[in-house]
Write an enzyme that holds these catalytic residues in place. Structure first.
Site, PDB file in Angstrom:
ATOM      1  CG  HIS A   1      64.596  29.145  47.308  1.00 29.15           C
ATOM      2  ND1 HIS A   1      65.391  28.042  47.501  1.00 29.15           N
ATOM      3  CD2 HIS A   1      63.345  28.782  47.661  1.00 29.15           C
ATOM      4  CE1 HIS A   1      64.631  27.039  47.949  1.00 29.15           C
ATOM      5  NE2 HIS A   1      63.386  27.466  48.063  1.00 29.15           N
TER       6      HIS A   1
ATOM      7  CG  HIS B   1      63.359  22.928  49.133  1.00 28.32           C
ATOM      8  ND1 HIS B   1      62.787  22.660  47.915  1.00 28.32           N
ATOM      9  CD2 HIS B   1      62.962  24.171  49.473  1.00 28.32           C
ATOM     10  CE1 HIS B   1      62.055  23.709  47.546  1.00 28.32           C
ATOM     11  NE2 HIS B   1      62.152  24.634  48.464  1.00 28.32           N
TER      12      HIS B   1
END
Lengths: 330, 330
Positions: B56, B218
């Site tokens: 991320h 995700h």
């Protein structure tokens, strides 16, 4: 083509609207132009103006702000801004001490910035130009005579921006700028091509397992295609190309920029930097400045470029660290 | 899979090495861990610790620095960090005034941060936790009970970071944090999926002309697939989803984050922000804070998320603008 856009005719206008709306504490736009300028408090200081085709965001508008550029002229995607818009930027930016143009070496940009300089000089604005040609991958290409100008331009913005902020004259800035350009070299690698929105398909083809060394930031041909290699092998190839040009000597001081080309995430940029670090350590160079970020992109191209600056003047690393207030230089 | 990486087993280690090498004026790493911490000068101030799986970037390590996080714990890609590493971060970060954990709502993270909190408390470190669950797209998903935590976490880092820097106590920060979470909502859209390096193929399929609303960071399923729409239609869909939750009223004050998901270039992020702006203006909201950048990514996913924070406390916009020294918050 998969992009979050509207009509491709409105790319530049909508992007600049969004940019100025988001960052209006730092930047303004001259209505109906591609000219982004900063809130000036710079009476008597030299103004720095850069620009070029869009598609390289955050370059160059993201570097407009105190301590860096005074204004940036944004052309359509991969298209040089017109001379009249460059002249508008020069007029807006000039605070009485003259304007230095920082131009990446592309034939269209060179021609249009030269015309703008001539017009501005007829209006008694002092103008000098520094041409950045840092890409060592090919000598000439479809869009350039000589080497192309790429991510090294950001180091030129940063160092000259600090020097201008500290009160350097136009002649001094021109001299520093020309010296900088002699000490900055860049080389890149593409693993997927960019798609110009108005075209709608990738600018070149690369097979699923291929990469190309030396691709330009508009997708110009590079110098060699190979199967995709691990990051450390790519780093080795790029550092060795730079070594040939710089003629590394143990103890020499350098700054490093690992630049993402648009679609390559930070994860890969940092892994690549780690590999570059290992090789530069083997070469026993002293690395005084490091940066990893997507600063000179090619729309949605995946890949990275590696820029080295040889820090022959000790002011340069201070200037690289000098505080700025821009959107894109942290 | 086309990525600039080496052995997929070494992704986290090499990335963190590159990150710390590049930014060692701001961050350090506890050797052989995923713990990134800042250079402390914070005796008596509460420490903020966040973290989660990697992939991320720049979250969360890019937000470590004065005025934001004290430490970030980086797990393997899309994998929660282990409790022992979280405990190491808590120990390192604590300056005697306690530690606030900021955790995105994923089952693995919740479990591991809770275990770490218990261990740290047994060592007489005061610990509180704020759970961020800002993603309004789905109620439960494969990896979460309740709503997922996504880009809104960055607003929580920023506002609590400023409050901690100004000397707020652990109890005060916990209270502000819980209130913040009630006033931050996010929704996203993916146009291409992410590829986890160790997996080697995309986490889900999207056809060449498809996009999916509400995909998690995700790659968790979202709430609807459609043919790819113009940016302004995507902006309308996302703002209207947020409107339902916030119940917009004319004159309400908000902050806005347009967040790139990894492979989406700034060009598209700014065009999207321009469309968001037009809709928020129609709603007659007052937008006090705006940001466009890739701050909470999903490796190489293309797409954007839109976060709104309702600025019900007037300190919050000051705190959003409070100066910081981090790698990723400009």
């Amino acid at each position: 083509m998969k992009k979050i856009i509207n009509d491709t005719k409105n790319i530049l206008d909508e992007m600049l609207n969004g940019f100025v709306y988001t960052n209006k504490d730092i930047v303004n736009r001259i209505d109906d132009t591609g000219v982004i300028y900063r809130n000036f408090e710079d009476e008597g200081k030299v103004a720095l103006v850069s620009g070029g085709g869009s598609g390289h965001e955050p370059s160059h508008a993201g570097f407009v702000g105190k301590g860096m550029l005074s204004a940036a002229v944004c052309g359509e995607v991969f298209t040089s801004p017109t001379p009249d818009q460059i002249v508008e930027a020069i007029r807006k930016a000039d605070q009485g001490a003259g304007v230095l143009l920082i131009v990446k070496n592309y034939s269209g940009d060179i021609m249009n910035f030269e015309m703008a300089q001539e017009i501005a000089e007829m209006e008694d604005i002092k103008v000098e130009t520094v041409v950045v040609d840092d890409d060592i991958s090919v000598e000439d290409s479809s869009s350039t005579a000589g080497k192309r100008g790429v991510a090294g331009a950001v180091f030129v913005h940063k160092i000259l921006g600090a020097a201008a902020e500290k009160g350097a004259s136009l002649d001094e800035l021109k001299k520093i700028g020309d010296e900088l350009v002699d000490h900055i070299n860049t080389i890149g690698v593409a693993i997927t091509p960019a798609t110009v929105p108005a075209v709608g398909s990738p600018g070149f083809d690369l097979k699923a397992d291929e990469m190309e060394y030396g691709v330009g930031i508009h997708g110009e041909r590079g110098y060699r295609r190979e199967n995709l290699k691990p990051s450390k092998d790519i780093a080795y190839e790029l550092v060795m190309q730079l070594k040939k040009v710089f003629k590394f000597e143990k103890g020499d001081r350098y700054g490093v920029l690992v630049n993402g080309l648009g679609a390559t995430p930070l994860m890969e940029q940092y892994i690549f930097m780690n590999d570059v670090k290992n090789i530069l350590e083997e070469e026993e160079l002293v690395i005084d400045f490091k940066k990893v970020d997507a600063l000179m992109t090619s729309i949605d191209m995946a890949g990275v470029s590696l820029t080295l600056i040889k820090l022959v003047d000790e002011n340069w690393s201070d200037y690289l660290n000098y505080p700025v207030n821009t959107v894109a230089w942290k």
